[in-house]
Write a protein that holds these residues in place. Structure first.
Motif, PDB file in Angstrom:
ATOM      1  N   GLY A 132       9.516  49.765  -3.324  1.00 59.25           N
ATOM      2  CA  GLY A 132       9.279  49.723  -4.767  1.00 59.25           C
ATOM      3  C   GLY A 132       8.666  48.405  -5.203  1.00 59.25           C
ATOM      4  N   THR A 184      12.419  63.512  -3.724  1.00 61.91           N
ATOM      5  CA  THR A 184      11.188  62.855  -4.170  1.00 61.91           C
ATOM      6  C   THR A 184      10.434  62.201  -3.012  1.00 61.91           C
ATOM      7  OG1 THR A 184      12.196  60.686  -4.570  1.00 61.91           O
ATOM      8  CG2 THR A 184      12.305  62.272  -6.376  1.00 61.91           C
ATOM      9  N   LEU A 241      19.664  66.170   2.125  1.00 58.39           N
ATOM     10  CA  LEU A 241      18.718  66.014   1.009  1.00 58.39           C
ATOM     11  C   LEU A 241      19.390  65.328  -0.162  1.00 58.39           C
ATOM     12  CD1 LEU A 241      16.561  69.234   0.529  1.00 58.39           C
ATOM     13  CD2 LEU A 241      15.867  67.005   1.379  1.00 58.39           C
ATOM     14  N   GLY A 243      17.570  60.640   7.948  1.00 57.89           N
ATOM     15  CA  GLY A 243      18.451  61.782   8.176  1.00 57.89           C
ATOM     16  C   GLY A 243      18.422  62.322   9.596  1.00 57.89           C
ATOM     17  N   LEU A 282      23.361  66.172  -1.227  1.00 53.85           N
ATOM     18  CA  LEU A 282      24.358  65.170  -1.627  1.00 53.85           C
ATOM     19  C   LEU A 282      24.566  65.159  -3.135  1.00 53.85           C
ATOM     20  CD1 LEU A 282      25.672  63.449   0.614  1.00 53.85           C
ATOM     21  CD2 LEU A 282      23.402  64.195   1.311  1.00 53.85           C
ATOM     22  N   ALA A 297      13.798  52.533   1.171  1.00 57.34           N
ATOM     23  CA  ALA A 297      12.790  52.471   0.103  1.00 57.34           C
ATOM     24  C   ALA A 297      12.501  51.026  -0.320  1.00 57.34           C
ATOM     25  CB  ALA A 297      13.278  53.283  -1.096  1.00 57.34           C
TER      26      ALA A 297
HETATM   27  C1  LIG Z   1       6.480  59.182  -8.418  1.00 58.59           C
HETATM   28  C2  LIG Z   1       7.021  58.622  -7.139  1.00 58.59           C
HETATM   29  C3  LIG Z   1       6.989  57.254  -6.907  1.00 58.59           C
HETATM   30  C4  LIG Z   1       7.513  56.715  -5.732  1.00 58.59           C
HETATM   31  N1  LIG Z   1       7.461  55.369  -5.543  1.00 58.59           N
HETATM   32  C5  LIG Z   1       8.017  54.841  -4.432  1.00 58.59           C
HETATM   33  C6  LIG Z   1       8.007  53.422  -4.229  1.00 58.59           C
HETATM   34  O1  LIG Z   1       7.438  52.652  -5.005  1.00 58.59           O
HETATM   35  N2  LIG Z   1       8.626  52.944  -3.132  1.00 58.59           N
HETATM   36  C7  LIG Z   1       9.242  53.762  -2.225  1.00 58.59           C
HETATM   37  O2  LIG Z   1       9.809  53.257  -1.250  1.00 58.59           O
HETATM   38  N3  LIG Z   1       9.241  55.098  -2.382  1.00 58.59           N
HETATM   39  C8  LIG Z   1       8.651  55.656  -3.453  1.00 58.59           C
HETATM   40  N4  LIG Z   1       8.619  57.010  -3.603  1.00 58.59           N
HETATM   41  C9  LIG Z   1       9.169  57.877  -2.541  1.00 58.59           C
HETATM   42  C10 LIG Z   1      10.623  58.326  -2.761  1.00 58.59           C
HETATM   43  O3  LIG Z   1      10.989  58.322  -4.088  1.00 58.59           O
HETATM   44  C11 LIG Z   1      11.570  57.471  -1.967  1.00 58.59           C
HETATM   45  O4  LIG Z   1      11.285  57.662  -0.602  1.00 58.59           O
HETATM   46  C12 LIG Z   1      13.067  57.765  -2.202  1.00 58.59           C
HETATM   47  O5  LIG Z   1      13.785  56.807  -1.484  1.00 58.59           O
HETATM   48  C13 LIG Z   1      13.515  59.129  -1.750  1.00 58.59           C
HETATM   49  O6  LIG Z   1      14.791  59.379  -2.338  1.00 58.59           O
HETATM   50  P1  LIG Z   1      15.292  60.860  -2.556  1.00 58.59           P
HETATM   51  O7  LIG Z   1      16.695  60.770  -3.061  1.00 58.59           O
HETATM   52  O8  LIG Z   1      14.383  61.656  -3.365  1.00 58.59           O
HETATM   53  O9  LIG Z   1      15.320  61.375  -1.039  1.00 58.59           O
HETATM   54  P2  LIG Z   1      14.870  62.788  -0.455  1.00 58.59           P
HETATM   55  O10 LIG Z   1      13.441  63.067  -0.758  1.00 58.59           O
HETATM   56  O11 LIG Z   1      15.864  63.833  -0.818  1.00 58.59           O
HETATM   57  O12 LIG Z   1      15.021  62.496   1.127  1.00 58.59           O
HETATM   58  C14 LIG Z   1      14.169  61.590   1.761  1.00 58.59           C
HETATM   59  C15 LIG Z   1      14.512  61.554   3.258  1.00 58.59           C
HETATM   60  O13 LIG Z   1      15.825  61.046   3.468  1.00 58.59           O
HETATM   61  C16 LIG Z   1      16.674  62.009   4.085  1.00 58.59           C
HETATM   62  N5  LIG Z   1      17.958  61.924   3.354  1.00 58.59           N
HETATM   63  C17 LIG Z   1      18.144  62.092   2.021  1.00 58.59           C
HETATM   64  N6  LIG Z   1      19.443  61.845   1.710  1.00 58.59           N
HETATM   65  C18 LIG Z   1      20.065  61.525   2.863  1.00 58.59           C
HETATM   66  C19 LIG Z   1      21.405  61.165   3.195  1.00 58.59           C
HETATM   67  N7  LIG Z   1      22.351  61.066   2.248  1.00 58.59           N
HETATM   68  N8  LIG Z   1      21.724  60.908   4.483  1.00 58.59           N
HETATM   69  C20 LIG Z   1      20.771  60.983   5.457  1.00 58.59           C
HETATM   70  N9  LIG Z   1      19.489  61.330   5.203  1.00 58.59           N
HETATM   71  C21 LIG Z   1      19.142  61.598   3.925  1.00 58.59           C
HETATM   72  C22 LIG Z   1      15.980  63.341   3.911  1.00 58.59           C
HETATM   73  O14 LIG Z   1      16.287  64.230   4.967  1.00 58.59           O
HETATM   74  C23 LIG Z   1      14.500  62.929   3.932  1.00 58.59           C
HETATM   75  O15 LIG Z   1      14.084  62.761   5.253  1.00 58.59           O
HETATM   76  C24 LIG Z   1       8.088  57.580  -4.765  1.00 58.59           C
HETATM   77  C25 LIG Z   1       8.118  58.958  -5.005  1.00 58.59           C
HETATM   78  C26 LIG Z   1       7.590  59.479  -6.163  1.00 58.59           C
HETATM   79  C27 LIG Z   1       7.664  60.956  -6.370  1.00 58.59           C
END
Ligand SMILES: Cc1cc2nc3c(=O)[nH]c(=O)nc-3n(C[C@H](O)[C@H](O)[C@H](O)COP(=O)(O)OP(=O)(O)OC[C@H]3O[C@@H](n4cnc5c(N)ncnc54)[C@H](O)[C@@H]3O)c2cc1C
Length: 459
Positions: free
Chosen positions: A146, A70, A66, A196, A86, A144
């Motif tokens: 964006g 988000t 994690l 992940g 992390l 991701a």
């Molecule tokens: C308000 C809002 C706007 C958003 N806009 C966009 C957008 O425009 N474009 C977009 O692409 N996404 C968007 N998102 C979705 C999200 O923010 C992205 O998917 C982001 O990349 C997730 O990052 P995180 O650090 O929160 O990952 P997490 O939510 O912690 O994890 C996401 C996934 O990755 C895995 N993971 C996390 N870290 C690792 C690691 N180090 N190694 C292996 N696996 C791992 C987790 O198990 C999970 O499956 C948005 C979300 C919100 C809440």
């Protein structure tokens, strides 16, 4: 020794959480998933991540990596699993302006990387609404996208190298700083977007680009989507491809935004069938000036109905706030069918028209919210059904999938599959592709302990 005792011995008290302290890690931004992890490991180095993975392997424990929590597809749901957070691996290890690269740990928050690179006149050119919480590890694991994909590509295009800890604890050092490296399969691109399920990404080498010294940001009102694409292509040709973002919000989106955020100053006085937030960025100020000239000419000839150009940083931020409230708008009412789809850029209107023509057969009272990274063909499409019946929800989801299939689009553009899109994956992904993915998964994670129950549909 138990799993938790072994983790304590390896990481110390600061590195392990259990019970109530672990509970918040079982929830994400959406509030849709409330799970109780067995424990949370908080390693502070790659070596500690490797130890955690070896301990988990010895105990046969499932591991859910994690980052910022988000993610929007339930990829972090962790009932009874060991969460590997992390968050303590949050160092920008190196910024090398001459090579236009940065070496970062997986727990670095996106906006913190922006802040660290800006004094060098550089930036990591990815941005979206969750930038103050999402971490590089999460960005990479979901590949991701964006708002800036149009100009700079998605995460895969912005990463040169990664470091991954495998399910058995071995460290894969693929921290390449190279732009050209054809020495075998591209393992970096395998782990990016794996959510992940194949290993834990611990660090990366990412590309930086020049921070635009001059930006032009405008909110534009038009009658039709084809006129919006005309605007995009005219801007691209006069600015030499300097359009960074081209975001579409239809009338319904703007009306809901006004209802939920009545205190916000609307960028345009009236509502229009099509609103576009467009941004150009460049080293020289003639580029934003060219954008202004194109907008003026199109207002003059009647192809645009209205346009407002941000006059300062505060106004630019206010324009972006309207667009970046999309997730709050989509999640304000439940239940819903949320789709994150992509179609060819010139087929966005065709998708919307087909949906409008066909949804009344299923639920004539259903309402939809649309917001789109129009410049790259990605549509976030949320449906609130009128009839509260799981079969109706399913039928509406199937309708979206069907139209996307007809247009040769993708049912998953940028958020990933996680838990919530597994049924779609089972229905719509090419079975040969799924079987190749299963072969990779079982080669790297034969006991299915890495983020089990995500991405691949159940057998
Ligand atoms: C308000 C809002 C706007 C958003 N806009 C966009 C957008 O425009 N474009 C977009 O692409 N996404 C968007 N998102 C979705 C999200 O923010 C992205 O998917 C982001 O990349 C997730 O990052 P995180 O650090 O929160 O990952 P997490 O939510 O912690 O994890 C996401 C996934 O990755 C895995 N993971 C996390 N870290 C690792 C690691 N180090 N190694 C292996 N696996 C791992 C987790 O198990 C999970 O499956 C948005 C979300 C919100 C809440």
């Amino acid at each position: 020794m138990t799993l938790v005792e072994d983790l304590h011995a390896a990481l110390g008290a600061k590195g392990v959480l259990t019970g109530r302290d672990a509970a918040p890690y079982g929830e994400d931004w959406t509030g849709k998933y409330k799970t109780q992890p067995l424990a949370v490991a908080r390693p502070a180095s790659t070596e500690e991540v490797s130890q955690v993975m070896r301990i988990a392997a010895r105990h046969g424990a499932a591991v859910v990596p994690l980052s910022g929590r988000t993610g929007l597809v339930g990829g972090g749901a962790a009932e009874g699993a060991l969460v590997l957070s992390l968050e303590r691996m949050n160092r920008v290890r190196e910024i090398r302006p001459a090579a236009r690269l940065a070496v970062v740990e997986a727990g670095v928050i996106l906006s913190a990387l922006h802040a660290a690179t800006e004094p060098h006149g550089l930036t990591f050119p990815m941005t979206f609404g969750a930038k103050d919480s999402a971490m590089l590890g999460g960005l990479m694991s979901t590949n991701a996208g964006g708002s800036n994909v149009l100009r700079y590509g998605n995460t895969r295009a912005l990463v040169l190298g990664i470091e991954v800890v495998l399910p058995d604890g071995r460290v894969l050092d693929a921290m390449s700083e190279l732009h050209k490296d054809n020495s075998g399969y591209d393992l970096k691109d395998l782990f990016i977007g794996a959510e992940g399920t194949l290993g834990v990404i611990t660090a990366a080498v990412v590309k930086l680009v020049e921070l635009p010294a001059h930006r032009g940001t405008a909110f534009v009102g038009l009658d039709r989507l084809d006129a919006a694409l005309d605007l995009l292509n005219r801007l691209q040709s006069v600015t030499g491809g300097a359009v960074e973002a081209f975001e579409y919000m239809p009338e319904g989106y703007m009306a809901l935004h006004r209802k939920l955020f009545p205190e916000a100053q609307p960028p345009l006085a009236d509502l229009h069938p099509v609103q576009i937030l467009v941004e150009v960025g460049a080293a020289t100020k003639d580029v934003p000036e060219k954008m202004t000239e194109v907008l003026a000419a199109m207002l003059e000839d009647g192809s645009l109905s209205d346009a407002a150009i941000a006059q300062n940083a505060a106004q630019r931020a206010a324009f972006w706030k309207v667009r970046e409230s999309a997730a709050e708008l989509a999640f304000h009412c439940r239940p819903f069918v949320d789709s994150d789809i992509s179609v060819p850029v010139d087929k966005v209107a065709a998708f919307l028209e087909a949906y409008e023509a066909r949804f009344p057969e299923i639920d004539p009272g259903a309402e939809a919210l649309v917001v789109s990274h129009l410049g790259d063909g990605n549509i976030h499409h949320t449906i609130w059904p009128k009839r509260q019946d799981p079969e109706v929800l399913d039928a509406l989801r199937a309708l979206v999938e069907e139209i996307v299939g007809e247009l040769r689009g993708s049912f998953s553009a940028e958020h990933g599959i996680g838990h919530s899109k597994q049924a779609t994956m089972a229905r719509r992904k090419d079975p040969v592709a799924v079987s190749v993915m299963r072969a990779i998964k079982s080669a790297l994670d034969p006991d299915d302990r890495m983020n089990p129950g995500k991405v691949l549909p159940p057998l």
